[in-house]
Design an enzyme around this catalytic site. Sequence first.
Site, PDB file in Angstrom:
ATOM      1  CE1 TYR A   1      -3.167   2.934   0.525  1.00 30.69           C
ATOM      2  CE2 TYR A   1      -3.659   2.105   2.716  1.00 30.69           C
ATOM      3  CZ  TYR A   1      -3.881   3.006   1.713  1.00 30.69           C
ATOM      4  OH  TYR A   1      -4.831   3.993   1.884  1.00 30.69           O
TER       5      TYR A   1
ATOM      6  CE  LYS B   1      -6.190   2.664  -2.182  1.00 31.60           C
ATOM      7  NZ  LYS B   1      -7.022   3.036  -1.028  1.00 31.60           N
TER       8      LYS B   1
ATOM      9  CB  ILE C   1      -8.417  -0.042  -3.681  1.00 35.17           C
ATOM     10  CG1 ILE C   1      -8.028  -1.434  -4.236  1.00 35.17           C
ATOM     11  CG2 ILE C   1      -8.933  -0.158  -2.249  1.00 35.17           C
ATOM     12  CD1 ILE C   1      -6.886  -2.119  -3.492  1.00 35.17           C
TER      13      ILE C   1
END
Lengths: 310, 310
Positions: free
Chosen positions: B141, B171, B214
């Site tokens: 992330y 992400k 996302i």
Amino acid sequence: MNPASRPRGVYSPVVTPFSSNLHPDHDRFLRHCRWLTDQDVGLAVFGTNSEANSLAVDEKKRLLDTLVSAGLPVERLMPGTGCAALTDSIELTKHAVASGCHHVLMLPPFYYKGVSDDGIFRSFAEIIERVGSDALRIYVYHIPQVSQVPLGLALIERLLKAYPRVIAGVKDSSGDWTHTQAMLERFQPHGFDVFAGSETFLLATLRGGGAGCITATGNVNPAAIVELYRNWQAADADARQQALDDIRAVFAKFPMIPALKAAIGIYSHDEDWGTVRPPLVALDAGQRAALKDALAKAQFAMPGIEAALA
Amino acid sequence: MNPASRPRGVYSPVVTPFSSNLHPDHDRFLRHCRWLTDQDVGLAVFGTNSEANSLAVDEKKRLLDTLVSAGLPVERLMPGTGCAALTDSIELTKHAVASGCHHVLMLPPFYYKGVSDDGIFRSFAEIIERVGSDALRIYVYHIPQVSQVPLGLALIERLLKAYPRVIAGVKDSSGDWTHTQAMLERFQPHGFDVFAGSETFLLATLRGGGAGCITATGNVNPAAIVELYRNWQAADADARQQALDDIRAVFAKFPMIPALKAAIGIYSHDEDWGTVRPPLVALDAGQRAALKDALAKAQFAMPGIEAALA
């Protein structure tokens, strides 16, 4: 609070030793804490330099239990209890207070950035209300270069108005003397105790009426820093400050936390002390040798460390 | 892994509802998650927009248990399990995997700043080794504007080399398209799935071979975002992207997390949904009215939300 019982002097954000499998090493921790308190250094356990934010709340609770059970003086403990999560901060603060540690050092929640003073105020307020203890005294922890969540003067003023007994002081690790000075002038006269975040500003803070310092190098150079605290009005105070600065400059050439642990390892002949938790990285062999050499050249010593940690 | 079971499409970092006393509201959470999965939006619970870092590990474990026990599809869950503390990340990741949630989204440890790639690598490596599951798939992330700990290309390459099966994707919430594009070109062809961190880059990401997005606004605008995902090769894809951007622009005029929660409250006629944990602050009455007005002007709707959350 009885003014005599208010924290003053030199505190150290105690480094947390780890076993080779990265578990907190309670025995090494206790011995190091004893060596510090024997030299009149207070224990600001679970600070930035303690790798506190690499530890789970339960790990911190158990480490605190070890110190309290062993009889270390609770009035010389100032555990860091501010976590990213509100519920973690409440749980850890409650545990500290229940253990008799009424003075805590508290980071603001540090994940979300650009949050408003309203939000930070609300965070401290919820913690204070939910801990619900008349004995709690909070020292707010201003370290914007790491937390990225500054605690400005307006926020501190608002906290002091709302919770004049609970909000007891600050550790200012910003390195911005203007900010420390502003707090010394505006808040210290009203019983809000200003601690410098390093011994670099110890003399200036004491001259400004402040309470002392909470400093990384308190882990390795406790006696000399305490000596300046005790003799800050002596004629040689500036020379003592310069001597402290010279030692700090050696450590500052290396990543601070790994260097503190490496130095303890070097002077106690226990290389395992150098272990750090990710995301930190221990000094490599070359760095360790360079640190050893630089400290020897600076005639640095850690009297009593070998016996204390043996 | 069977490629068909790899996460793709639209995920939402699910907002976490709180009761008025700031406890996680499991019932509202479950209903909202059902509304999302019914529209084919995956559940990236415990993301930044979930206020995940204002929640204790135990609170997250219990919320995940609620979803899994209720039968929500584990293959459409991607819980965030990266915490500041190594031991917390290990505990939460173990719990996710044991619950059947094999895909996790993982922040690097985010308290210490200026840490080396070695240190971040070591953090992921320790988590992977200590969780010790062949089933684990990690989506790293990258959200440097919040975590302040960037995950650069060299680090990702090193992680992929060391753990080619476990390191499954990213992400990218940096908002830096150059960075997303570089990962699409260098890593996506080798089975490393790139998710854009917002629907703003959904079309571009899919055109670049990526896996989806996302996105915060997946909480409120799920159907339209999924429609673009399903029809990204259609002639009207650019117009659909523009329509998504227009809705996002309305939310972006307000603090995002409080605005998402306020919108859910407005469209489900349940104002309590607006509650946030400190350090965030809920929209005030004026902001809430302005949001309501702006969404109405944009002809925004949340079909089915009222029945789903009733």
